[in-house]
Design a protein around this motif. Structure first.
Motif, short mmCIF file in Angstrom:
data_model
loop_
_atom_site.label_atom_id
_atom_site.label_comp_id
_atom_site.label_asym_id
_atom_site.label_seq_id
_atom_site.Cartn_x
_atom_site.Cartn_y
_atom_site.Cartn_z
N UNK A 1 -53.38 10.17 32.92
CA UNK A 1 -52.10 9.49 32.69
C UNK A 1 -51.45 9.96 31.40
N UNK A 2 -50.15 10.21 31.48
CA UNK A 2 -49.36 10.54 30.29
C UNK A 2 -48.19 9.54 30.26
N UNK A 3 -48.03 8.88 29.13
CA UNK A 3 -47.04 7.81 29.02
C UNK A 3 -45.88 8.26 28.14
N UNK A 4 -44.67 8.20 28.69
CA UNK A 4 -43.46 8.46 27.92
C UNK A 4 -43.00 7.13 27.35
N UNK A 5 -42.88 7.07 26.01
CA UNK A 5 -42.50 5.84 25.34
C UNK A 5 -41.15 6.00 24.64
#
Length: 198
Positions: free
Chosen positions: A50-54
């Motif tokens: 998982x890669x989270x764009x914040x």
């Protein structure tokens, strides 16, 4: 796809392929005024599930999740984080798949990837249009094309230095987002390409 009709002009973002957090893989994204708008801070390296764009404050906007299906890897993207709500799994807003040329035919538009609504990796009449990403991510020259209209909705370009003789290299580049296309959604496509081609 997610469209944003609040802007009538292009949005220009500077993408830095580096996290501001020490010893972290990630991205830092600035607007044309130099303000931090998006960030990715990944403590586990660049090949996690998982890669989270914040946003600038650390609120999850979109989560990119890698799925393996037989020989082809798919990526699905969720709004916010990918955690279940009330015991029910969240539905992805889009699925991305690397373009595969099994017959080794000439690729006329240098197609890199296809993006479809929901969790399906194939377009259908009910799902409607998708996106096609063309160009070369390694050289930071890409176009995101709307399959339905044929219009370019976002572009990745090299960033030119203002001072002669200075090069930003490939870790700093521009993401140009056309009016009506969501900049956060466009940035998630950059993350998708980065996972596919680095």
């Amino acid at each position: 796809m997610k469209y944003d009709t609040s802007s009538s002009c292009c949005t220009s973002l500077t993408v830095w392929r580096k996290s501001l957090v020490f010893s972290c893989y990630g991205f830092t994204v600035f607007d044309s005024n130099g303000n931090l708008v998006y960030r990715v801070d990944n403590y586990r390296g660049d090949r996690t599930e998982d890669i989270v764009l914040m946003d600038a404050r650390g609120k999850p906007l979109l989560t990119l999740h890698r799925k393996k299906r037989r020989f082809v890897k798919n990526w699905v993207v969720f709004e916010g984080d990918a955690e279940e709500r009330d015991g029910k799994p969240k539905k992805p807003i889009y699925c991305g798949r690397k373009h595969v040329n099994l017959l080794l035919q000439r690729n006329p538009h240098d197609v890199l990837a296809h993006v479809f609504r929901g969790s399906d990796s194939h377009p259908s009449s009910e799902k409607g249009y998708g996106l096609e990403i063309q160009g070369c991510y390694e050289r930071r020259t890409c176009q995101v094309v709307d399959d339905e209209s044929g219009e370019v909705v976002a572009e990745i370009k090299k960033k030119d230095a203002c001072i002669q003789g200075i090069s930003y290299g490939l870790d700093v580049f521009l993401l140009i987002v056309r009016p009506g296309f969501n900049p956060a959604f466009a940035m998630s496509l950059v993350l998708l390409l980065d996972q596919m081609f680095t």
